[in-house]
Design an enzyme around this catalytic site. Structure first.
Site, PDB file in Angstrom:
ATOM      1  N   ASP A   1       0.840  -1.203   0.000  1.00 43.93           N
ATOM      2  CA  ASP A   1       0.000   0.000   0.000  1.00 43.93           C
ATOM      3  C   ASP A   1       0.876   1.255   0.000  1.00 43.93           C
ATOM      4  O   ASP A   1       1.702   1.447   0.893  1.00 43.93           O
ATOM      5  CB  ASP A   1      -0.878   0.004   1.261  1.00 43.93           C
ATOM      6  CG  ASP A   1      -1.833   1.196   1.272  1.00 43.93           C
ATOM      7  OD1 ASP A   1      -2.908   1.082   0.676  1.00 43.93           O
ATOM      8  OD2 ASP A   1      -1.481   2.237   1.880  1.00 43.93           O
TER       9      ASP A   1
ATOM     10  N   TYR B   1       2.617  10.001  -0.193  1.00 49.41           N
ATOM     11  CA  TYR B   1       3.701   9.494   0.656  1.00 49.41           C
ATOM     12  C   TYR B   1       5.084   9.824   0.085  1.00 49.41           C
ATOM     13  O   TYR B   1       6.093   9.659   0.770  1.00 49.41           O
ATOM     14  CB  TYR B   1       3.595   7.975   0.875  1.00 49.41           C
ATOM     15  CG  TYR B   1       2.291   7.498   1.484  1.00 49.41           C
ATOM     16  CD1 TYR B   1       1.393   8.394   2.064  1.00 49.41           C
ATOM     17  CD2 TYR B   1       1.952   6.161   1.487  1.00 49.41           C
ATOM     18  CE1 TYR B   1       0.191   7.955   2.604  1.00 49.41           C
ATOM     19  CE2 TYR B   1       0.747   5.716   2.037  1.00 49.41           C
ATOM     20  CZ  TYR B   1      -0.133   6.623   2.577  1.00 49.41           C
ATOM     21  OH  TYR B   1      -1.323   6.188   3.110  1.00 49.41           O
TER      22      TYR B   1
ATOM     23  N   HIS C   1      -8.080   9.126  -2.229  1.00 47.15           N
ATOM     24  CA  HIS C   1      -7.466   9.112  -0.890  1.00 47.15           C
ATOM     25  C   HIS C   1      -8.406   9.647   0.201  1.00 47.15           C
ATOM     26  O   HIS C   1      -8.482   9.098   1.290  1.00 47.15           O
ATOM     27  CB  HIS C   1      -6.154   9.906  -0.928  1.00 47.15           C
ATOM     28  CG  HIS C   1      -5.171   9.512   0.131  1.00 47.15           C
ATOM     29  ND1 HIS C   1      -3.809   9.554  -0.065  1.00 47.15           N
ATOM     30  CD2 HIS C   1      -5.353   9.067   1.394  1.00 47.15           C
ATOM     31  CE1 HIS C   1      -3.194   9.161   1.043  1.00 47.15           C
ATOM     32  NE2 HIS C   1      -4.102   8.869   1.943  1.00 47.15           N
TER      33      HIS C   1
ATOM     34  N   ASN D   1     -11.368   6.736   3.529  1.00 48.07           N
ATOM     35  CA  ASN D   1     -11.919   7.751   4.438  1.00 48.07           C
ATOM     36  C   ASN D   1     -13.330   8.169   4.019  1.00 48.07           C
ATOM     37  O   ASN D   1     -13.724   9.321   4.228  1.00 48.07           O
ATOM     38  CB  ASN D   1     -10.995   8.972   4.516  1.00 48.07           C
ATOM     39  CG  ASN D   1      -9.613   8.599   5.036  1.00 48.07           C
ATOM     40  OD1 ASN D   1      -9.503   8.153   6.177  1.00 48.07           O
ATOM     41  ND2 ASN D   1      -8.593   8.749   4.221  1.00 48.07           N
TER      42      ASN D   1
ATOM     43  N   GLN E   1     -10.843   2.074   2.427  1.00 52.11           N
ATOM     44  CA  GLN E   1      -9.711   2.011   3.355  1.00 52.11           C
ATOM     45  C   GLN E   1      -9.917   3.052   4.448  1.00 52.11           C
ATOM     46  O   GLN E   1      -9.956   4.253   4.161  1.00 52.11           O
ATOM     47  CB  GLN E   1      -8.392   2.260   2.620  1.00 52.11           C
ATOM     48  CG  GLN E   1      -7.204   2.107   3.560  1.00 52.11           C
ATOM     49  CD  GLN E   1      -5.835   2.337   2.929  1.00 52.11           C
ATOM     50  OE1 GLN E   1      -5.042   3.142   3.426  1.00 52.11           O
ATOM     51  NE2 GLN E   1      -5.553   1.631   1.850  1.00 52.11           N
TER      52      GLN E   1
ATOM     53  N   PRO F   1      -3.558  -0.059  11.553  1.00 52.49           N
ATOM     54  CA  PRO F   1      -4.116  -1.208  12.276  1.00 52.49           C
ATOM     55  C   PRO F   1      -3.448  -1.440  13.628  1.00 52.49           C
ATOM     56  O   PRO F   1      -3.979  -2.211  14.443  1.00 52.49           O
ATOM     57  CB  PRO F   1      -3.861  -2.382  11.322  1.00 52.49           C
ATOM     58  CG  PRO F   1      -2.644  -1.974  10.556  1.00 52.49           C
ATOM     59  CD  PRO F   1      -2.785  -0.479  10.362  1.00 52.49           C
ATOM     60  N   LEU F   2      -2.316  -0.764  13.866  1.00 54.87           N
ATOM     61  CA  LEU F   2      -1.672  -0.840  15.187  1.00 54.87           C
ATOM     62  C   LEU F   2      -1.935   0.451  15.952  1.00 54.87           C
ATOM     63  O   LEU F   2      -1.262   0.753  16.932  1.00 54.87           O
ATOM     64  CB  LEU F   2      -0.159  -1.063  15.020  1.00 54.87           C
ATOM     65  CG  LEU F   2       0.235  -2.200  14.052  1.00 54.87           C
ATOM     66  CD1 LEU F   2       1.756  -2.336  13.964  1.00 54.87           C
ATOM     67  CD2 LEU F   2      -0.401  -3.520  14.482  1.00 54.87           C
TER      68      LEU F   2
ATOM     69  N   LYS G   1       2.167  -0.627   8.786  1.00 53.30           N
ATOM     70  CA  LYS G   1       3.441  -0.093   8.285  1.00 53.30           C
ATOM     71  C   LYS G   1       4.547  -0.612   9.197  1.00 53.30           C
ATOM     72  O   LYS G   1       4.473  -0.487  10.418  1.00 53.30           O
ATOM     73  CB  LYS G   1       3.420   1.432   8.319  1.00 53.30           C
ATOM     74  CG  LYS G   1       4.734   2.075   7.877  1.00 53.30           C
ATOM     75  CD  LYS G   1       5.525   2.602   9.035  1.00 53.30           C
ATOM     76  CE  LYS G   1       6.709   3.438   8.590  1.00 53.30           C
ATOM     77  NZ  LYS G   1       7.429   3.990   9.759  1.00 53.30           N
TER      78      LYS G   1
ATOM     79  N   ASN H   1       4.637  -8.913  12.365  1.00 55.25           N
ATOM     80  CA  ASN H   1       3.278  -8.716  11.843  1.00 55.25           C
ATOM     81  C   ASN H   1       2.853  -9.897  10.968  1.00 55.25           C
ATOM     82  O   ASN H   1       1.702 -10.343  11.022  1.00 55.25           O
ATOM     83  CB  ASN H   1       3.197  -7.403  11.063  1.00 55.25           C
ATOM     84  CG  ASN H   1       3.481  -6.206  11.958  1.00 55.25           C
ATOM     85  OD1 ASN H   1       3.364  -6.303  13.184  1.00 55.25           O
ATOM     86  ND2 ASN H   1       3.862  -5.087  11.373  1.00 55.25           N
TER      87      ASN H   1
HETATM   88  P1  NAP Z   1       0.349   1.552  11.958  1.00 56.01           P
HETATM   89  O1  NAP Z   1       0.585   0.545  10.901  1.00 56.01           O
HETATM   90  O2  NAP Z   1      -0.808   1.385  12.866  1.00 56.01           O
HETATM   91  O3  NAP Z   1       1.627   1.698  12.892  1.00 56.01           O
HETATM   92  C1  NAP Z   1       2.919   1.915  12.366  1.00 56.01           C
HETATM   93  C2  NAP Z   1       3.885   2.066  13.528  1.00 56.01           C
HETATM   94  O4  NAP Z   1       3.970   0.835  14.249  1.00 56.01           O
HETATM   95  C3  NAP Z   1       5.276   2.395  13.066  1.00 56.01           C
HETATM   96  O5  NAP Z   1       5.829   3.274  14.011  1.00 56.01           O
HETATM   97  C4  NAP Z   1       6.004   1.044  13.092  1.00 56.01           C
HETATM   98  O6  NAP Z   1       7.362   1.199  13.362  1.00 56.01           O
HETATM   99  C5  NAP Z   1       5.330   0.395  14.276  1.00 56.01           C
HETATM  100  N1  NAP Z   1       5.307  -1.073  14.164  1.00 56.01           N
HETATM  101  C6  NAP Z   1       4.929  -1.809  13.095  1.00 56.01           C
HETATM  102  N2  NAP Z   1       4.961  -3.120  13.376  1.00 56.01           N
HETATM  103  C7  NAP Z   1       5.408  -3.226  14.651  1.00 56.01           C
HETATM  104  C8  NAP Z   1       5.647  -4.324  15.503  1.00 56.01           C
HETATM  105  N3  NAP Z   1       5.411  -5.576  15.100  1.00 56.01           N
HETATM  106  N4  NAP Z   1       6.102  -4.070  16.772  1.00 56.01           N
HETATM  107  C9  NAP Z   1       6.310  -2.798  17.192  1.00 56.01           C
HETATM  108  N5  NAP Z   1       6.072  -1.706  16.427  1.00 56.01           N
HETATM  109  C10 NAP Z   1       5.622  -1.923  15.162  1.00 56.01           C
HETATM  110  O7  NAP Z   1       0.245   3.022  11.342  1.00 56.01           O
HETATM  111  P2  NAP Z   1       0.121   3.723   9.928  1.00 56.01           P
HETATM  112  O8  NAP Z   1       1.435   3.784   9.254  1.00 56.01           O
HETATM  113  O9  NAP Z   1      -0.606   4.991  10.176  1.00 56.01           O
HETATM  114  O10 NAP Z   1      -0.881   2.820   9.079  1.00 56.01           O
HETATM  115  C11 NAP Z   1      -0.490   1.764   8.235  1.00 56.01           C
HETATM  116  C12 NAP Z   1      -0.587   2.129   6.762  1.00 56.01           C
HETATM  117  O11 NAP Z   1      -1.911   2.508   6.429  1.00 56.01           O
HETATM  118  C13 NAP Z   1       0.225   3.363   6.355  1.00 56.01           C
HETATM  119  O12 NAP Z   1       1.592   3.106   6.303  1.00 56.01           O
HETATM  120  C14 NAP Z   1      -0.413   3.671   5.042  1.00 56.01           C
HETATM  121  O13 NAP Z   1       0.038   2.774   4.037  1.00 56.01           O
HETATM  122  C15 NAP Z   1      -1.879   3.450   5.374  1.00 56.01           C
HETATM  123  N6  NAP Z   1      -2.577   4.687   5.805  1.00 56.01           N
HETATM  124  C16 NAP Z   1      -3.550   5.185   5.000  1.00 56.01           C
HETATM  125  C17 NAP Z   1      -4.242   6.331   5.366  1.00 56.01           C
HETATM  126  C18 NAP Z   1      -5.336   6.843   4.478  1.00 56.01           C
HETATM  127  O14 NAP Z   1      -5.773   7.988   4.644  1.00 56.01           O
HETATM  128  N7  NAP Z   1      -5.826   6.054   3.563  1.00 56.01           N
HETATM  129  C19 NAP Z   1      -3.953   7.002   6.557  1.00 56.01           C
HETATM  130  C20 NAP Z   1      -2.972   6.457   7.377  1.00 56.01           C
HETATM  131  C21 NAP Z   1      -2.297   5.294   7.000  1.00 56.01           C
HETATM  132  P3  NAP Z   1       8.529   0.909  12.288  1.00 56.01           P
HETATM  133  O15 NAP Z   1       8.222   1.717  11.072  1.00 56.01           O
HETATM  134  O16 NAP Z   1       9.746   1.340  13.003  1.00 56.01           O
HETATM  135  O17 NAP Z   1       8.516  -0.575  11.982  1.00 56.01           O
END
Ligand code: NAP
Length: 258
Positions: free
Chosen positions: A31, A36, A94, A125, A146, A174-175, A215, A225
């Site tokens: 994704d 980005y 988006h 969204n 999404q 998701p985290l 991510k 993950n």
């Molecule tokens: P997330 O996936 O909930 O959390 C990412 C954070 O968790 C990063 O700091 C990562 O650190 C850490 N992490 C990941 N796996 C881990 C593990 N197993 N143990 C400990 N820490 C861990 O947050 P997000 O990046 O906001 O969301 C995921 C993806 O969704 C984005 O990257 C993007 O592709 C998409 N997104 C889309 C929208 C939209 O508007 N459509 C908005 C937000 C996000 P490290 O990087 O250091 O591994």
């Protein structure tokens, strides 16, 4: 069911390396988004991985300033060039914000779908009212919405809507951008199974038929993950998670439609 998110994986070499590592570990869904600034790096990671393009499900998103009809077509072509591919498995709107006009924006998405450049159309969204409106304008089906989804923002209404209209829910953040590590109930469940809180959140989403795109940058996080795929939570643990407070939203920009 489990993809790799790439928001804020901004160092190009690191981003390409994360994508390659994930693909070679078994991930098949990547994704990214125009916003980005890493579509080039994602493309490099895909090219470097020992996995065929047709085995990968690649998704990107058109940014809110690019949602005029002509801009959708032009910037999608630019995304394809950066990603080094001639088609996308999924192209999202988006956000339903700024230049988004259902009629003209979605006409461009339909055109990309009809010519085969985009295999599936997604939105991101979108609230139920935006989904209703988009379904009126689009000829192609909406494949996915999404939205931020995790144990502290369970999106019950949107999941019901998606079930009823055969739309996939893809969980972003998701985290909860790291907040899953601070919730006692998730910590207790993680300890019970000897896994991380990240795995508990991802397994809970999977049990609810939601695709997650955590991510992760390092190989250790990417692997942790991935291992959630073999975690089966017992009913009592799914129920404890269902009972959590559900109002912790992490992504809430000024242009959000809610
Ligand atoms: P997330 O996936 O909930 O959390 C990412 C954070 O968790 C990063 O700091 C990562 O650190 C850490 N992490 C990941 N796996 C881990 C593990 N197993 N143990 C400990 N820490 C861990 O947050 P997000 O990046 O906001 O969301 C995921 C993806 O969704 C984005 O990257 C993007 O592709 C998409 N997104 C889309 C929208 C939209 O508007 N459509 C908005 C937000 C996000 P490290 O990087 O250091 O591994």
């Amino acid at each position: 069911m489990l993809g790799l998110g790439t928001w804020e994986n901004e160092d190009p070499d690191q981003c390409a390396e994360s994508v390659r590592t994930a693909l070679e570990m078994g991930y098949r869904h990547i994704d990214t988004a125009q916003a980005y600034g890493n579509e080039d790096a994602v493309g490099e990671g895909i090219a470097a991985a020992d996995v065929d393009r047709e085995d990968i499900f690649l998704a990107t998103k058109v940014w809110i300033s690019n949602l005029d009809y002509e801009d959708v077509l032009e910037t999608t072509q630019a995304s394809l060039d950066k990603l080094g591919t001639d088609y996308l498995d999924l192209l999202y709107v988006h956000w339903p914000s700024r230049a988004y006009e259902p009629e003209s924006t979605l006409a461009a998405f339909d055109e990309l779908y009809d010519e085969g450049t985009v295999k599936n159309i997604g939105v991101s969204n979108f609230e139920p009212r935006h989904l209703d409106e988009a379904r009126e304008h689009l000829d192609a089906p909406i494949f996915a919405n999404q939205v931020e989804t995790h144990p502290m923002l369970q999106q019950t209404e949107l999941r019901e809507y998606a079930d009823e209209h055969d739309i996939e829910i893809v969980a972003y953040s998701p985290l909860a951008r790291g907040d899953v590590f601070e919730v006692d109930v998730l910590g207790e469940i993680a300890e019970k199974y000897g896994v991380s809180e990240a795995q508990v959140s991802l397994a809970w989403l999977r049990e609810n038929d939601v695709t997650a795109i955590p991510k992760a940058t390092s190989e250790a996080h990417i692997r942790d993950n991935w291992e959630s795929l073999s975690l089966e939570l017992e009913e009592q643990d799914l129920e404890r998670i269902a009972d959590l407070d559900r109002t912790r939203r992490k992504v809430d920009p000024g242009f959000a439609p809610w």
